[in-house]
Write an enzyme that holds these catalytic residues in place. Structure first.
Site, mmCIF file in Angstrom:
data_model
loop_
_atom_site.group_PDB
_atom_site.id
_atom_site.type_symbol
_atom_site.label_atom_id
_atom_site.label_comp_id
_atom_site.label_asym_id
_atom_site.label_seq_id
_atom_site.Cartn_x
_atom_site.Cartn_y
_atom_site.Cartn_z
ATOM 1 C CE LYS A 157 -34.387 34.881 -15.312
ATOM 2 N NZ LYS A 157 -34.471 33.839 -14.537
ATOM 3 N N GLY A 163 -28.249 30.885 -18.945
ATOM 4 C CA GLY A 163 -26.861 30.882 -18.173
ATOM 5 C C GLY A 163 -26.428 32.356 -18.026
ATOM 6 N N GLY A 164 -27.445 33.162 -17.871
ATOM 7 C CA GLY A 164 -27.226 34.671 -17.341
ATOM 8 C C GLY A 164 -26.999 35.410 -18.786
ATOM 9 C CD GLU A 199 -38.485 33.817 -13.649
ATOM 10 O OE1 GLU A 199 -38.890 33.049 -14.378
ATOM 11 O OE2 GLU A 199 -37.186 34.097 -13.419
ATOM 12 C CE LYS A 236 -23.439 27.105 -12.731
ATOM 13 N NZ LYS A 236 -24.099 26.078 -13.347
ATOM 14 C CD GLU A 287 -30.902 29.041 -17.102
ATOM 15 O OE1 GLU A 287 -30.192 28.544 -17.708
ATOM 16 O OE2 GLU A 287 -31.348 30.183 -17.477
ATOM 17 N NE ARG A 291 -24.026 22.927 -20.010
ATOM 18 C CZ ARG A 291 -24.699 23.988 -19.749
ATOM 19 N NH1 ARG A 291 -25.830 24.213 -20.408
ATOM 20 N NH2 ARG A 291 -24.479 24.838 -18.711
ATOM 21 C CB VAL A 294 -18.374 22.589 -16.120
ATOM 22 C CG1 VAL A 294 -16.749 23.073 -15.513
ATOM 23 C CG2 VAL A 294 -18.569 23.376 -17.605
ATOM 24 N NE ARG A 337 -16.887 25.728 -13.266
ATOM 25 C CZ ARG A 337 -17.814 25.872 -14.166
ATOM 26 N NH1 ARG A 337 -17.865 26.736 -14.767
ATOM 27 N NH2 ARG A 337 -18.891 25.352 -13.899
HETATM 28 C C1 MV4 Z 1 -32.696 34.760 -11.760
HETATM 29 C C2 MV4 Z 1 -32.426 35.166 -10.539
HETATM 30 C C3 MV4 Z 1 -33.084 35.573 -9.623
HETATM 31 N N1 MV4 Z 1 -34.466 35.790 -9.899
HETATM 32 N N2 MV4 Z 1 -34.022 34.916 -11.778
HETATM 33 C C4 MV4 Z 1 -28.678 33.779 -13.938
HETATM 34 C C5 MV4 Z 1 -28.162 32.578 -14.794
HETATM 35 C C6 MV4 Z 1 -29.335 32.093 -15.068
HETATM 36 N N3 MV4 Z 1 -29.427 30.788 -15.135
HETATM 37 C C7 MV4 Z 1 -30.508 32.715 -14.372
HETATM 38 N N4 MV4 Z 1 -30.149 33.620 -13.351
HETATM 39 C C8 MV4 Z 1 -30.686 34.029 -12.220
HETATM 40 N N5 MV4 Z 1 -31.926 34.327 -12.639
HETATM 41 C C9 MV4 Z 1 -35.017 35.350 -11.029
HETATM 42 N N6 MV4 Z 1 -36.093 35.478 -11.274
HETATM 43 C C10 MV4 Z 1 -31.030 35.188 -10.289
HETATM 44 C C11 MV4 Z 1 -30.071 34.463 -11.338
HETATM 45 C C12 MV4 Z 1 -28.543 34.338 -10.988
HETATM 46 C C13 MV4 Z 1 -28.039 35.662 -10.725
HETATM 47 C C14 MV4 Z 1 -28.424 36.814 -10.978
HETATM 48 C C15 MV4 Z 1 -27.698 37.970 -10.624
HETATM 49 C C16 MV4 Z 1 -26.280 37.772 -10.279
HETATM 50 C C17 MV4 Z 1 -25.789 36.529 -10.385
HETATM 51 C C18 MV4 Z 1 -26.455 35.434 -10.448
HETATM 52 C C19 MV4 Z 1 -26.122 34.097 -10.329
HETATM 53 C C20 MV4 Z 1 -26.623 33.084 -10.637
HETATM 54 C C21 MV4 Z 1 -28.256 33.135 -10.861
#
Ligand code: MV4
Length: 447
Positions: A157, A163-164, A199, A236, A287, A291, A294, A337
């Site tokens: 990361k 937010g991905g 992570e 989303k 995270e 803010r 939506v 949405r």
């Molecule tokens: C992750 C995770 C699984 N394991 N971290 C995606 C958005 C951001 N806010 C953090 N995200 C993720 N972090 C760890 N350690 C899964 C997500 C995740 C995600 C991952 C793959 C495909 C779709 C996803 C949708 C939401 C969150």
């Protein structure tokens, strides 16, 4: 606070203007050349042009926004969702020119914007976090060392991500170095900051978030959770509250942990703690969003509070006049949405003039939208056209009402994802409530 400048567009600008009106506060909508005829501009007390179509030169242009405040006499700014809402430089710049930023302090925005600092702060505040590298990973050698400790799958990361954006899942040793290098390269391009960390990755989790409100006197309440698991490419698509298939124990734990996290850093304003919940029902902090989000309306529908109003009151220095015991969450709320996008053309954005429009209404239906008949959807911004929020005493009732609303919805002239939502809502996996990340992809494969 007498005059609030809204530094955003689309449905959220309309949403904020409406609350300003309810509170008797004048609103000024800052708009780009593409948004001269927007609904927010029409509903506001005043509007001010801030620059050309490209967001970089308008909605993301700090000097233009500060000048717009000076020119219109706005003494506060609500940044909405997106654009500069999580830019600590914008929040700080507002403070420097004596304009109240309706949101958290620049310090808290910056803390949560740095994903390593955010993790460390939350860990120190007793919030569960996943095994990870100890800070940044600065070489391939170090990446291999950390991977040996935490194992696969893992996720690389960007420190400046969120937010991905700027992340990559690595399933096995062979993918580690390429994944590490690729994430650094992406992060360098996206954020001009190539710092990354590793992570442990949670496959097939659920994405659950908790809404909190905190005033400047140390009062923190949570307004329940939202399940945002239904997404595609980190967009989303459906959100609901309460999260179906969480045990009451886990729900209570998530809410307590979010409040403790906010208290531990002295956070002020509305905020959201995002968790990934594993198959075994273990939650981990991912995270914090500093803010308005939506999907905030589903929380509003359950707790009966106006979150924009409370952001404004807190920014004015008011204390929350209620505490956690006063927060009563009722019924079930769902949001879909409606995006201007064409599923038949790989979800490409769709633009054009709305020559026919029918927005749903009736019992349990709320629509947050900037659409009107004759509106021209511009190609420059995100594709969100409308949020349909369905509320009912139970999930079943809310789902029936959402189905009704989607049947009523019509938006001629622009291609939308409304039909996709009708398919999704009929899916047995979705209806069971026991769905995981990846549900949209698996649904699209089966079609
Ligand atoms: C992750 C995770 C699984 N394991 N971290 C995606 C958005 C951001 N806010 C953090 N995200 C993720 N972090 C760890 N350690 C899964 C997500 C995740 C995600 C991952 C793959 C495909 C779709 C996803 C949708 C939401 C969150």
């Amino acid at each position: 606070m007498e005059r609030i400048l809204v530094s955003n567009r689309g449905e959220i600008a309309v949403r904020i203007v409406r609350t300003c009106r309810d509170l008797g506060i004048a609103s000024v909508v800052a708009h780009s050349s593409a948004d001269r005829d927007s609904l927010a501009v029409q509903l506001a007390d005043e509007s001010v042009h801030i620059g050309p179509e490209q967001a970089r030169r308008s909605y993301n242009n700090i000097p233009a926004l500060l000048y717009a405040c000076a020119k219109t006499g706005a003494d506060a700014v609500h940044p909405g969702c997106g654009f500069l809402a999580e830019d600590p430089l914008f929040a700080a710049a507002c403070g420097e020119v004596g304009v109240t930023f309706i949101g958290p302090s620049p310090k808290h925005i910056a803390l949560m914007g740095n994903k390593i600092d955010a993790r460390a702060a939350m860990r120190a505040g007793g919030v569960p976090v996943l095994p990870a590298s100890d800070g940044t990973v600065d070489s391939a050698y170090e990446a291999a060392e950390v991977a040996a400790r935490i194992g696969f799958p893992l996720i690389v990361k960007a420190v400046a991500g969120g937010g991905g954006r700027g992340m990559k899942v690595v399933h096995e040793a062979a993918g580690l170095i390429p994944g590490y290098e690729a994430t650094r390269a992406t992060a360098r391009t996206l954020f001009q900051d190539d710092r990354v960390y590793l992570e442990k990755y949670v496959p097939e989790g659920r994405h659950i978030e908790v809404q909190i409100l905190a005033d400047s006197y140390g009062n923190v309440v949570d307004l329940g959770e939202r399940d945002c698991t239904v997404q595609r490419r980190h967009q989303k698509l459906v959100e609901e509250s309460p999260a179906p298939s969480l045990t009451d124990d886990l729900r209570a734990r998530l809410r307590r942990v979010a409040v403790a996290g906010a208290e531990s850093i002295g956070y002020v304003s509305a905020g959201t703690f995002e968790f990934i919940v594993t198959r075994d029902g273990e939650p981990y902090f991912i995270e914090m969003n500093t803010r308005l989000q939506v999907e905030h309306p589903i929380t509003e529908e359950r707790c009966g509070l106006d979150l924009v109003e409370w952001m404004i009151r807190i920014a004015r220095g008011e204390a929350l006049p209620f505490d956690q015991r006063d927060v009563e969450l009722a019924g079930h709320a769902l949001e879909v949405r409606i995006n201007a996008e064409d599923a038949g053309r790989d979800w490409a954005g769709s633009t054009g003039r709305v020559h026919g429009l029918r927005l749903p209404a009736g019992p349990g239906i709320r629509v947050d939208s900037h659409l009107y008949e004759g509106y021209v959807v511009p190609p420059f911004y995100d594709s969100l056209l409308a949020k349909i929020i369905a509320t009912g005493p139970t999930r079943e009732v809310a789902l029936r009402r959402m189905d009704r609303a989607l049947r009523e919805f019509r938006c001629d002239g622009v291609v939308t994802n409304a039909d996709f939502h009708r398919t999704l809502l009929r899916d047995p996996g979705f209806r069971s409530g026991d769905y995981r990340l990846g549900i949209v992809e698996s649904l699209l494969e089966r079609k």
